[in-house]
Design a protein around this motif. Structure first.
Motif, PDB file in Angstrom:
ATOM      1  N   ASN A  77       0.835  -1.202   0.000  1.00 40.48           N
ATOM      2  CA  ASN A  77       0.000   0.000   0.000  1.00 40.48           C
ATOM      3  C   ASN A  77       0.875   1.259   0.000  1.00 40.48           C
ATOM      4  OD1 ASN A  77       0.749   0.324   2.706  1.00 40.48           O
ATOM      5  ND2 ASN A  77      -1.028  -0.853   3.414  1.00 40.48           N
ATOM      6  N   ARG A  78       0.220   2.429  -0.081  1.00 42.10           N
ATOM      7  CA  ARG A  78       0.962   3.674  -0.314  1.00 42.10           C
ATOM      8  C   ARG A  78       1.912   4.010   0.842  1.00 42.10           C
ATOM      9  NH1 ARG A  78      -0.437   9.288   0.304  1.00 42.10           N
ATOM     10  NH2 ARG A  78      -2.528   8.713   0.994  1.00 42.10           N
ATOM     11  N   PHE A  79       1.438   3.867   2.086  1.00 42.35           N
ATOM     12  CA  PHE A  79       2.283   4.265   3.211  1.00 42.35           C
ATOM     13  C   PHE A  79       3.446   3.286   3.399  1.00 42.35           C
ATOM     14  CE2 PHE A  79      -1.709   6.492   4.404  1.00 42.35           C
ATOM     15  CZ  PHE A  79      -1.192   7.780   4.330  1.00 42.35           C
ATOM     16  N   THR A  80       3.203   2.021   3.085  1.00 44.47           N
ATOM     17  CA  THR A  80       4.304   1.051   3.150  1.00 44.47           C
ATOM     18  C   THR A  80       5.319   1.367   2.065  1.00 44.47           C
ATOM     19  OG1 THR A  80       2.786  -0.608   4.025  1.00 44.47           O
ATOM     20  CG2 THR A  80       4.854  -1.425   3.111  1.00 44.47           C
ATOM     21  N   LYS A  81       4.838   1.742   0.880  1.00 46.46           N
ATOM     22  CA  LYS A  81       5.746   2.134  -0.200  1.00 46.46           C
ATOM     23  C   LYS A  81       6.624   3.311   0.236  1.00 46.46           C
ATOM     24  CE  LYS A  81       5.756   4.421  -4.733  1.00 46.46           C
ATOM     25  NZ  LYS A  81       6.465   5.618  -4.269  1.00 46.46           N
ATOM     26  N   TYR A  94       7.040  -0.857  -7.980  1.00 46.47           N
ATOM     27  CA  TYR A  94       5.879  -0.972  -7.095  1.00 46.47           C
ATOM     28  C   TYR A  94       4.577  -1.149  -7.857  1.00 46.47           C
ATOM     29  CZ  TYR A  94       8.738   0.742  -3.227  1.00 46.47           C
ATOM     30  OH  TYR A  94       9.694   0.890  -2.274  1.00 46.47           O
ATOM     31  N   ARG A  95       3.672  -1.934  -7.266  1.00 40.17           N
ATOM     32  CA  ARG A  95       2.257  -1.970  -7.647  1.00 40.17           C
ATOM     33  C   ARG A  95       1.510  -1.633  -6.368  1.00 40.17           C
ATOM     34  NH1 ARG A  95       2.842  -5.409 -12.377  1.00 40.17           N
ATOM     35  NH2 ARG A  95       4.751  -4.434 -13.123  1.00 40.17           N
ATOM     36  N   VAL A  96       0.986  -0.440  -6.310  1.00 43.75           N
ATOM     37  CA  VAL A  96       0.374   0.023  -5.063  1.00 43.75           C
ATOM     38  C   VAL A  96      -1.102  -0.391  -5.021  1.00 43.75           C
ATOM     39  CG1 VAL A  96      -0.235   2.080  -3.722  1.00 43.75           C
ATOM     40  CG2 VAL A  96       1.994   1.933  -4.863  1.00 43.75           C
ATOM     41  N   PHE A  97      -1.487  -1.032  -3.911  1.00 47.73           N
ATOM     42  CA  PHE A  97      -2.905  -1.384  -3.734  1.00 47.73           C
ATOM     43  C   PHE A  97      -3.482  -0.554  -2.588  1.00 47.73           C
ATOM     44  CE2 PHE A  97      -0.565  -4.610  -1.173  1.00 47.73           C
ATOM     45  CZ  PHE A  97      -1.130  -4.412   0.077  1.00 47.73           C
ATOM     46  N   SER A 120       3.625   1.658   9.353  1.00 45.67           N
ATOM     47  CA  SER A 120       2.945   2.766   8.654  1.00 45.67           C
ATOM     48  C   SER A 120       1.484   2.443   8.313  1.00 45.67           C
ATOM     49  CB  SER A 120       3.680   3.102   7.360  1.00 45.67           C
ATOM     50  OG  SER A 120       4.975   3.518   7.671  1.00 45.67           O
ATOM     51  N   ASP A 121       1.258   1.285   7.686  1.00 37.15           N
ATOM     52  CA  ASP A 121      -0.111   0.888   7.325  1.00 37.15           C
ATOM     53  C   ASP A 121      -0.139  -0.631   7.141  1.00 37.15           C
ATOM     54  OD1 ASP A 121      -2.743   0.868   6.596  1.00 37.15           O
ATOM     55  OD2 ASP A 121      -2.454   1.838   4.644  1.00 37.15           O
ATOM     56  N   PRO A 122       0.052  -1.378   8.251  1.00 34.54           N
ATOM     57  CA  PRO A 122       0.215  -2.836   8.147  1.00 34.54           C
ATOM     58  C   PRO A 122      -1.075  -3.542   7.731  1.00 34.54           C
ATOM     59  CG  PRO A 122       0.043  -2.176  10.442  1.00 34.54           C
ATOM     60  CD  PRO A 122       0.102  -0.900   9.640  1.00 34.54           C
TER      61      PRO A 122
END
Ligand SMILES: [Zn+2]
Ligand SMILES: [Zn+2]
Length: 264
Positions: A77-81, A94-97, A120-122
């Protein structure tokens, strides 16, 4: 499915279907992951995806080196990225979901859901394959109603049993503040908490449970098995096969299309 290893210093799972080869988390060194995949006759260069739960190094530490030549797509996800960008200082493929959303890799659909943990956003995942559904939750302080709802569809479940509460409380190496963090709603699941989750997600379709992410100092495989096994017996859930996976060795490969009790 093969659990390449799971524990406080590394988590990595390999899943292969007719049309997809992927890792969930890549928290060992790239070299370790390569060796562990070689032990099952596989190679990270043939991967279609690396799917990441959160940025902690025991889940994402191997990604940068592992993808440096192949540019394997990294799903997060975005915050993990953003957290991974900061750690790796190198743009990955990256492929952001969206957290809570689903995406496809080959013939597999992966549904993400938010879990409470200090990252960040687990997320956790439920992976729908042509032969059955895999639930994957490691690193969460507690199971929300959403987590329980998602996991009820699982045929195979990987659940964290991080610590035995008594061993954690008696541990002399960890300061009190760290113990508080581990035991908090954004920390890690104890053996008892994992047993409680199983009580709530039990179904006739659940066939196999793997306990994982055990702390080296504050748990033992026998203890985790005993606590969760006792819960399964109390519920009369004799149809569920129970195993524990560690970080030192690669688990036996599980074929979803074969009934677990027919495997020796
Ligand atoms: Zn972890
Ligand atoms: Zn974590």
């Amino acid at each position: 499915m093969t659990i390449l290893g799971t524990g406080s210093s590394g988590n990595c799972l390999y899943l292969e279907t007719g049309k997809a080869r992927l890792l969930i988390d890549a928290g060992f060194s790239a070299r370790q992951i390569r060796q562990r995949m070689a032990s099952i006759g596989r190679d990270p260069d043939g991967l279609d995806a690396i799917v990441v739960t959160h940025e902690h190094s025991d889940h994402a530490g191997g990604i940068r080196v592992l993808t440096s030549k192949t540019e394997t797509p990294v799903y997060c996800n975005r915050f993990t990225k953003e957290a991974l960008d900061y750690q790796t200082r190198k743009p990955l493929n990256y492929r952001v979901f969206e957290t809570g959303g689903a995406f496809d890799v080959g013939d597999v659909t992966i549904q993400s859901f938010s879990v409470p943990h200090d990252a960040s956003d687990p997320v956790g995942f439920i992976v729908y394959t042509p032969d059955g559904n895999l639930g994957y939750i490691t690193d969460l302080g507690c199971a929300t109603r959403l987590v329980l709802e998602r996991l009820r569809a699982a045929n195979v479940l990987i659940v964290e049993t991080n610590h035995d509460t008594g061993m954690l409380q008696r541990d002399l190496r960890r300061p009190w503040s760290l113990k508080q963090r581990i035991m908090s709603r954004h920390g890690h699941l104890s053996n008892d908490a994992a047993a409680g989750i199983l009580e709530q997600v039990m179904s006739d379709e659940l066939r196999q449970v793997f306990l994982g992410h055990l702390s080296k100092d504050c748990n033992r495989p026998e203890l985790a098995l005993e606590t969760v096994g006792e819960q399964l017996r109390r519920m009369g859930a004799e149809h569920v096969k129970l195993d524990v996976s560690t970080q030192v060795s690669v688990s036996e490969t599980l074929n979803f299309s074969v009934e677990p009790n027919s495997i020796a």
